[in-house]
Design an enzyme around this catalytic site. Structure first.
Site, PDB file in Angstrom:
ATOM      1  N   HIS A 237       0.795  -1.230   0.000  1.00 29.92           N
ATOM      2  CA  HIS A 237       0.000   0.000   0.000  1.00 29.92           C
ATOM      3  C   HIS A 237       0.823   1.274   0.000  1.00 29.92           C
ATOM      4  O   HIS A 237       0.253   2.362   0.176  1.00 29.92           O
ATOM      5  CB  HIS A 237      -0.936   0.041   1.204  1.00 29.92           C
ATOM      6  CG  HIS A 237      -2.041  -0.967   1.155  1.00 29.92           C
ATOM      7  ND1 HIS A 237      -3.284  -0.687   0.626  1.00 29.92           N
ATOM      8  CD2 HIS A 237      -2.084  -2.249   1.547  1.00 29.92           C
ATOM      9  CE1 HIS A 237      -4.049  -1.769   0.727  1.00 29.92           C
ATOM     10  NE2 HIS A 237      -3.336  -2.728   1.276  1.00 29.92           N
TER      11      HIS A 237
ATOM     12  N   THR B  78      -8.481   6.842  -2.026  1.00 28.44           N
ATOM     13  CA  THR B  78      -9.828   6.310  -2.187  1.00 28.44           C
ATOM     14  C   THR B  78     -10.857   7.425  -1.977  1.00 28.44           C
ATOM     15  O   THR B  78     -11.970   7.347  -2.495  1.00 28.44           O
ATOM     16  CB  THR B  78     -10.088   5.144  -1.195  1.00 28.44           C
ATOM     17  OG1 THR B  78      -9.577   5.522   0.083  1.00 28.44           O
ATOM     18  CG2 THR B  78      -9.422   3.883  -1.653  1.00 28.44           C
TER      19      THR B  78
ATOM     20  N   LYS C 142       0.909  14.668   0.797  1.00 26.14           N
ATOM     21  CA  LYS C 142      -0.448  14.917   0.302  1.00 26.14           C
ATOM     22  C   LYS C 142      -0.658  16.402  -0.026  1.00 26.14           C
ATOM     23  O   LYS C 142      -1.616  16.786  -0.668  1.00 26.14           O
ATOM     24  CB  LYS C 142      -1.490  14.449   1.317  1.00 26.14           C
ATOM     25  CG  LYS C 142      -1.487  12.925   1.540  1.00 26.14           C
ATOM     26  CD  LYS C 142      -2.521  12.521   2.578  1.00 26.14           C
ATOM     27  CE  LYS C 142      -2.479  11.063   2.980  1.00 26.14           C
ATOM     28  NZ  LYS C 142      -3.111  10.153   1.989  1.00 26.14           N
TER      29      LYS C 142
ATOM     30  N   LYS D 240      -8.394  14.145   4.274  1.00 27.91           N
ATOM     31  CA  LYS D 240      -7.540  12.961   4.322  1.00 27.91           C
ATOM     32  C   LYS D 240      -6.541  13.176   5.431  1.00 27.91           C
ATOM     33  O   LYS D 240      -6.508  14.264   6.015  1.00 27.91           O
ATOM     34  CB  LYS D 240      -6.804  12.776   2.991  1.00 27.91           C
ATOM     35  CG  LYS D 240      -6.119  14.079   2.510  1.00 27.91           C
ATOM     36  CD  LYS D 240      -5.491  13.941   1.133  1.00 27.91           C
ATOM     37  CE  LYS D 240      -6.484  13.994   0.008  1.00 27.91           C
ATOM     38  NZ  LYS D 240      -6.375  12.898  -0.948  1.00 27.91           N
ATOM     39  N   ARG D 241      -5.714  12.148   5.754  1.00 29.17           N
ATOM     40  CA  ARG D 241      -4.666  12.364   6.735  1.00 29.17           C
ATOM     41  C   ARG D 241      -3.799  13.555   6.310  1.00 29.17           C
ATOM     42  O   ARG D 241      -3.636  13.825   5.121  1.00 29.17           O
ATOM     43  CB  ARG D 241      -3.788  11.109   6.871  1.00 29.17           C
ATOM     44  CG  ARG D 241      -4.448  10.009   7.669  1.00 29.17           C
ATOM     45  CD  ARG D 241      -4.772  10.426   9.085  1.00 29.17           C
ATOM     46  NE  ARG D 241      -3.597  10.482   9.911  1.00 29.17           N
ATOM     47  CZ  ARG D 241      -3.310   9.627  10.888  1.00 29.17           C
ATOM     48  NH1 ARG D 241      -4.134   8.638  11.169  1.00 29.17           N
ATOM     49  NH2 ARG D 241      -2.216   9.757  11.604  1.00 29.17           N
TER      50      ARG D 241
ATOM     51  N   LYS E  63     -14.508   8.419  -3.814  1.00 31.38           N
ATOM     52  CA  LYS E  63     -15.756   8.741  -3.114  1.00 31.38           C
ATOM     53  C   LYS E  63     -16.299  10.089  -3.583  1.00 31.38           C
ATOM     54  O   LYS E  63     -17.510  10.261  -3.775  1.00 31.38           O
ATOM     55  CB  LYS E  63     -15.521   8.773  -1.593  1.00 31.38           C
ATOM     56  CG  LYS E  63     -15.181   7.408  -1.021  1.00 31.38           C
ATOM     57  CD  LYS E  63     -14.554   7.477   0.370  1.00 31.38           C
ATOM     58  CE  LYS E  63     -13.849   6.165   0.688  1.00 31.38           C
ATOM     59  NZ  LYS E  63     -12.938   6.252   1.843  1.00 31.38           N
TER      60      LYS E  63
HETATM   61  C1  NBG Z   1      -2.530   3.800   1.879  1.00 35.61           C
HETATM   62  C2  NBG Z   1      -2.141   4.681   0.697  1.00 35.61           C
HETATM   63  C3  NBG Z   1      -3.366   5.181  -0.036  1.00 35.61           C
HETATM   64  C4  NBG Z   1      -4.254   4.004  -0.413  1.00 35.61           C
HETATM   65  C5  NBG Z   1      -4.568   3.191   0.826  1.00 35.61           C
HETATM   66  C6  NBG Z   1      -5.388   1.964   0.491  1.00 35.61           C
HETATM   67  C7  NBG Z   1      -1.068   3.067   3.712  1.00 35.61           C
HETATM   68  C8  NBG Z   1       0.197   2.381   4.093  1.00 35.61           C
HETATM   69  N1  NBG Z   1      -1.328   3.186   2.409  1.00 35.61           N
HETATM   70  O1  NBG Z   1      -2.977   5.858  -1.199  1.00 35.61           O
HETATM   71  O2  NBG Z   1      -1.380   5.751   1.142  1.00 35.61           O
HETATM   72  O3  NBG Z   1      -5.433   4.460  -1.016  1.00 35.61           O
HETATM   73  O4  NBG Z   1      -3.375   2.742   1.441  1.00 35.61           O
HETATM   74  O5  NBG Z   1      -4.754   1.189  -0.468  1.00 35.61           O
HETATM   75  O6  NBG Z   1      -1.802   3.485   4.571  1.00 35.61           O
END
Ligand code: NBG
Length: 828
Positions: A369, A668, A566, A560-561, A672
């Site tokens: 991920h 994601t 980002k 988002k975080r 959405k």
């Molecule tokens: C996160 C990514 C996102 C991705 C999500 C789900 C982690 C390690 N990775 O870009 O930063 O959408 O995983 O796949 O949290």
């Protein structure tokens, strides 16, 4: 006693009404018999619990039916191992998936109870940090909906992700006591427990049959007990479950110590054991090099795998493991599964190494991920050695055999051997968990096309050269049940009016909306839906958070975080630019905008916290300046979580997806928001690339460097100062921040931010800012043409069917897990 007779009875002998009258009566039963309350004294929480319990009954009936059928058929089952799950509030989601929305509303109304108030009352299980945990929850929803038998295994953290408050513009964290008022959805399985060992030593020897055997004598044993939550599909009977493990001390007290009068010592061990499932690590994308985190990982993986074997052996033998189970590793957090399976197969169940290894690889799949180096887990060998001595031996043996394979395929290439080893020999020796997961899996995938390409070109390049057939891509998806049907009922009914029902479980049907984009009347309705959603949001955010926004303005949303990659700070710089122009009386081409931010920063991530401080400072400064009033507002919505997010997606006009290209694996939230008709402002990163391909480049605001260009810049010795010298806009923006325009009375508050951007700029904000500003001009120009904007909005929704998590799960099922759906007949 006649056990035969009892075994012939089954769940079909029970009926639970689905009409409003039955639900009303069951509600009262729950209130009286489970909660021992009468209406005059029942609190809102009691009402919420009573309703939840009766909804749960309907889930459990389906669950029992599914479990019995799957056991009889010995269905191949997906085991989704994830250290994080972010399922969001359960009540309304389950009501929707069970098709009870109308009946439940009617029953509540007949009792004089406002259903929406109960929904809003629910606390969500915040058992994850961000996208990774939420993806796991979307996948659970889709697994049940596409009728694939599955069990999700994770940790029942007593305290989930911290609650965020904003005080004086700063993030303040408080503990998330999500279990405080009870969790009506979970079922504790008193009859299941597993012993999880830590520490101690191993004993090598030969057994009575002359076989070489290793025995691990742990120094300490913790008990894992499971709490189950049913996950029902939408419009299906299929009900899977999430099994979350909680740690208990094996002996409540150390009796000896207790008898000797050492009360504190006696409870000490209990506390130490139970700490394992106490709290979620609140950092995403960074390695918390903590013993406790390693203990958590091993704890849940071992519980899960022992549990799989327990269930398997009820019907068949251990050598059927890989036929029965497809194990998916959600990132490297559960990567110890590879070593633990070997331990269980070889040491506990006496299989040969080769047989055990073949089954391990056949069963496991690994999803990566992230490519960010700080998020690639490695565990120091001494720590592993101390905690899991047997696993270290197994990892060494896996490595020895693996490196022989590498040497055979690439003779003389010792450099490659060093790079690929499971053990990093540079500095303090450590185990590379991504390598362990890759070597132990038959399939390795990234989460968007670009990410998967970069994975095989960079982080796992050597592995892709050795095992090209193992690598694949499955682009992420999100559940349209929660993020469209449930959170945006207005848009959902407009869609249904236009194209009929059925789209929510077959999202490609949204394509049927395309012709409607050409109809003025439909576009007007579409705009009305968005406006009403924005008004709802404005009311909610004012009531709950005391934040005021103007629903007439363009809602420009980044949620988002908070992370430097980002680039929330880049949006912040753009806001400064707009403000400088407004102050100078230059409002040419501008449109009234509200920038909405929401997101948590890891408590130890100083720059991320400073970015929150900065965005809040923009908000206060602008609010105070009458010149900005008609044009520009900034709102920071505290405590981003699944529940709060559901108010935001339906209200967004613009979706900010502006990460440095190559850094966001997928994203994601981008899906959405597009699904809810927002237009994306984005870089060519993660799933943005595929979203743009699908919605059409004319319906997507693209800007910025590509990931290859980012690499080129870095290789060429990127210097942000050069950009700043050449562009007076960038200079004036940074100067305004450095001059304390947004930090009156707190001189230099933002200088670490300015300094980082001007001197290092690790995420190329200065390289992309000019393009971002120009891109935002295009946004404003299109906003001034409501008909054209609406058309683009409709096209966004119409063309994102691909990003349903149902599609993603079908790809996993076909290409990675080799599992088939099991169709169950409907139940009352
Ligand atoms: C996160 C990514 C996102 C991705 C999500 C789900 C982690 C390690 N990775 O870009 O930063 O959408 O995983 O796949 O949290």
């Amino acid at each position: 006693m006649d056990p035969q007779r009892f075994n012939q009875v089954n769940e079909r002998d029970v009926t639970l009404g689905v009409d409003a009258a039955s639900i009303r009566e069951d509600f009262l039963r729950k209130l009286f018999f489970q909660l021992a309350k009468f209406p005059g004294v029942a609190t809102r929480n009691d009402q919420y619990l009573a309703l939840s319990y009766l909804v749960r009954d309907r889930l459990l009936l389906r669950w029992v039916h599914s479990a019995r059928t799957f056991l009889e058929l010995q269905s191949r089952t997906v085991i989704y191992l994830s250290a994080e799950f972010l399922p969001g509030p359960q009540l309304d989601h389950n009501v929707l998936n069970l098709g009870l929305t109308t009946a439940v509303r009617e029953a509540m109304t007949s009792l004089g109870i406002d259903y929406d108030t109960l929904v809003e009352h629910e606390e969500e299980p915040g058992l994850g940090n961000g996208g990774l945990g939420r993806l796991a929850a979307c996948f659970m929803d889709s697994l049940a909906t596409v009728e694939v038998p599955a069990i999700g295994h994770g940790i029942r953290y007593e305290f989930g992700i911290f609650d965020q408050q904003i005080r004086d513009g700063e993030q303040v964290e408080s503990t998330d006591k999500w279990l405080r008022l009870g969790n009506p959805w979970e079922v504790l399985r008193h009859d299941v427990e597993h012993a999880i060992g830590f520490g101690g030593h191993t004993e090598h020897g030969v057994d009575s049959l002359g076989h070489y055997r290793v025995k691990w004598h742990p120094e300490r044993v913790v008990t894992g007990i499971p709490y189950d939550t049913a996950v029902v599909g939408n419009g299906t009977t299929n009900t899977n479950f999430l099994r979350l493990w909680s740690a208990r001390a094996t002996e409540e007290f150390d009796l000896k110590a207790f008898n000797e009068g050492e009360y504190w010592k006696a409870v000490d061990e209990k506390v130490r054991s139970e700490n394992i499932s106490k709290v979620l690590y609140p950092a995403d994308h960074s390695l918390a090099g903590k013993t406790l985190r390693l203990e958590q990982q091993y704890f849940f993986v071992s519980c899960a795998l022992q549990d799989c074997i327990r269930l398997l052996l009820q019907k068949t033998t251990i050598d059927k493991f890989a036929e029965k189970y497809a194990i998916q590793l959600n990132d490297t957090h559960p990567a110890l599964a590879v070593a633990e399976l070997m331990r269980l197969f070889v040491d506990v169940h006496g299989l040969s190494w080769d047989r055990a290894w073949a089954m391990t690889v056949a069963a496991c799949g690994y999803t990566n991920h992230t490519l960010l180096p700080e998020a690639l887990e490695t565990w120091p060998l001494p720590l592993l050695q101390r905690l899991l001595p047997r696993h270290v031996e197994l990892i060494f043996e896996i490595n020895r055999r693996f490196l022989d394979e590498v040497r055979a395929k690439f003779p003389g290439d010792e450099d490659r051997v060093r790079r690929m080893s499971l053990i990093d020999e540079n500095g303090e020796r450590s185990v590379r968990m991504a390598h362990l997961a890759t070597v132990g899996s038959h399939s390795i995938n990234g989460v968007a096309a670009l990410h998967s390409r970069l994975l095989i070109e960079t982080v796992l390049k050597d592995f892709a050269e050795l095992y090209p057939e193992r690598f694949t891509n499955v682009t992420n998806g999100v559940t349209p049940r929660r993020f469209l049907a449930q959170s945006n009922p207005r848009l959902s009914s407009l869609i249904t009016q236009a194209i009929g029902p059925g789209w929510v479980n077959d999202l490609d049907r949204l394509l049927g909306l395309e012709p409607f984009a050409e109809q003025g009347d439909f576009r007007r309705q579409w705009r009305e839906v968005k406006s009403a959603n924005k008004r709802d949001f404005a009311r909610w955010v004012s009531r709950v958070h005391g934040v005021e926004v103007d629903p007439q303005s363009l809602f420009d949303v980044q949620i988002k975080r908070i992370h430097e990659y980002k680039r929330q700070q880049m949006a912040g710089l753009y806001i400064v630019w707009l403000y400088l122009r407004i102050r100078a009386g230059d409002t040419r081409g501008l449109v009234p905008r509200t920038f909405i931010f929401s997101g948590k920063a890891a408590p130890g991530y100083r720059m991320a916290k400073l970015i929150i401080r900065f965005l809040n400072a923009l908000s206060t400064t602008l609010a105070k300046d009458p010149r900005a009033r008609d044009w520009l507002h900034v709102a920071f919505v505290p405590d981003f979580n699944v529940k709060n997010a559901s108010h935001l997606y339906p209200a967004a006009d613009v979706s900010e997806q502006i990460s440095t290209a190559g850094k966001e694996a997928s994203g994601t939230g981008n899906m959405k928001m597009a699904m809810n008709g927002a237009l994306t402002v984005g870089t060519l990163d993660g799933a943005n690339v595929e979203i743009r391909e699908r919605v059409g480049d004319e319906n997507f605001f693209l800007f910025g460097l590509t990931s290859d260009q980012v690499d080129d810049e870095k290789r060429a010795g990127y210097r942000p100062q050069e950009r700043i010298e050449h562009d007076r806009r960038l200079r004036s923006i940074l100067d305004a921040i450095a001059d304390d325009t947004f930090s009156p009375g707190q001189h230099g508050l933002f200088s670490p931010l300015v300094h980082s951007l001007a001197e290092v700029d690790p995420f190329l904000v200065m390289a992309d800012l000019a393009a971002y500003i120009e891109c935002q001009d295009r946004v404003a120009a299109l906003w001034k043409q409501p008909e054209a904007w609406t058309k683009a909005s409709v096209f966004n929704t119409a063309r994102v069917g691909f990003f349903s998590s149902d599609r993603a799960i079908r790809e996993y099922a076909d290409r990675i897990w080799d599992v088939k759906p099991v169709k169950l007949s409907p139940m009352k």
